[in-house]
Design an enzyme around this catalytic site. Structure first.
Site, mmCIF file in Angstrom:
data_model
loop_
_atom_site.group_PDB
_atom_site.id
_atom_site.type_symbol
_atom_site.label_atom_id
_atom_site.label_comp_id
_atom_site.label_asym_id
_atom_site.label_seq_id
_atom_site.Cartn_x
_atom_site.Cartn_y
_atom_site.Cartn_z
ATOM 1 N N GLU A 182 0.525 -1.281 -0.194
ATOM 2 C CA GLU A 182 0.002 0.175 -0.284
ATOM 3 C C GLU A 182 0.940 1.019 -0.452
ATOM 4 O OE1 GLU A 182 -3.110 2.098 2.822
ATOM 5 O OE2 GLU A 182 -1.752 1.009 3.445
ATOM 6 N N LYS A 206 -9.632 2.232 -2.406
ATOM 7 C CA LYS A 206 -9.795 1.986 -0.650
ATOM 8 C C LYS A 206 -10.731 2.746 0.000
ATOM 9 C CE LYS A 206 -7.491 1.474 3.644
ATOM 10 N NZ LYS A 206 -5.534 1.633 4.088
ATOM 11 N N CYS A 209 -5.274 -3.402 2.996
ATOM 12 C CA CYS A 209 -5.443 -2.962 4.522
ATOM 13 C C CYS A 209 -6.382 -2.396 5.139
ATOM 14 C CB CYS A 209 -4.483 -1.980 4.485
ATOM 15 S SG CYS A 209 -3.198 -2.131 6.042
#
Length: 260
Positions: free
Chosen positions: A43, A112, A146
């Site tokens: 990431e 995300k 994540c």
């Protein structure tokens, strides 16, 4: 069979040029020794969490990242799950992941959707709104970034749409490393899919990161696990293993969709 490689790197804080150099060297070393089908990056690998300067060091519409990763994909004839980067758009900055095929073409994009308040993402970034799946190297695939893995319903949505492997890219802190390992294993078991998770190592001014990139099979067995140092984690994953496990315990047939 698909051979995957996770580039577990130490990200230079706020220095995209240095980080591209690190990735270039990792590819050179990897492909001198191996031929892999899919390479995965962590990431925000171009900048790290230098969010206060993200409008200065981010990538307008991902143009630099696209040029860089597309060239690597073509040069090494490999598919790339391109970690994520700070994607400056007219609406705000997204934490965006792009997937490239071996011809250097973008075949999937995901931003995300769950922003992590403990690292102030909500103050500097805007959330994405869509997921979606894609096919890559013999597998129907999905991706998460994540904090997304803490939302089992988000991963399950991807699997219900056909994913047999979920690629996870992360900057997961060392202090919650137990959560990282436990959650990833649970996501693999409950969805009977492979999890290929690439974390970073090293530290920035605020956080020590945990490494331990992992490849976990649909039975929840750890196929490969990295240390807490810079390294490239290699593993082989098999489409038939997904079918075998799903036939042994038919959880998707036994779901009571009328109740939940």
């Amino acid at each position: 069979m698909t051979k995957v490689a996770c580039i577990q790197m130490d990200i230079s804080f706020g220095d995209p040029v240095k980080n591209r150099e690190t990735v270039t060297k990792a590819f050179q070393k990897l492909f001198r020794e191996e031929k892999v089908d899919v390479v995965v990056l962590p990431e925000l690998w171009t900048t790290g969490y230098d969010l206060s300067r993200i409008h200065e060091i981010g990538d307008k519409d991902g143009r630099e990242v696209d040029s860089f990763l597309s060239t690597l994909a073509k040069t090494y004839s490999t598919n790339i799950v391109g970690g994520s980067f700070a994607n400056i758009t007219d609406d705000g900055v997204l934490n965006t992941l792009r997937v490239y095929d071996s011809k250097g073409t973008i075949i999937h994009e995901y931003s995300k959707v769950h922003l992590f308040q403990l690292m102030n993402e909500h103050q500097y970034l805007i959330p994405g709104s869509e997921g979606g799946n894609f096919s890559l190297s013999n597998f129907k695939s999905g991706v998460s970034i994540c904090y997304d893995i803490r939302f089992p319903e988000w991963i399950r949505k991807s699997v219900l749409n056909g994913a047999e492997v979920v690629y996870v890219v992360a900057e997961w802190p060392d202090e919650r490393l137990h959560h990282w390992k436990t959650i990833l294993t649970a996501r693999a078991i409950e969805n009977q899919c492979y999890i290929v998770a690439c974390n970073r190592v090293g530290s920035d001014p605020a956080t020590l990161f945990g490494g331990h990139s992992m490849v976990i099979d649909p039975w929840g067995e750890i196929v490969a696990e990295a240390s807490q140092q810079e390294e490239v984690l290699l593993a082989k994953i098999y489409p038939e293993k997904v079918k075998e496990i799903r036939s042994r315990i038919p959880i998707f047939q036994d779901r009571r969709e009328n109740l939940y």
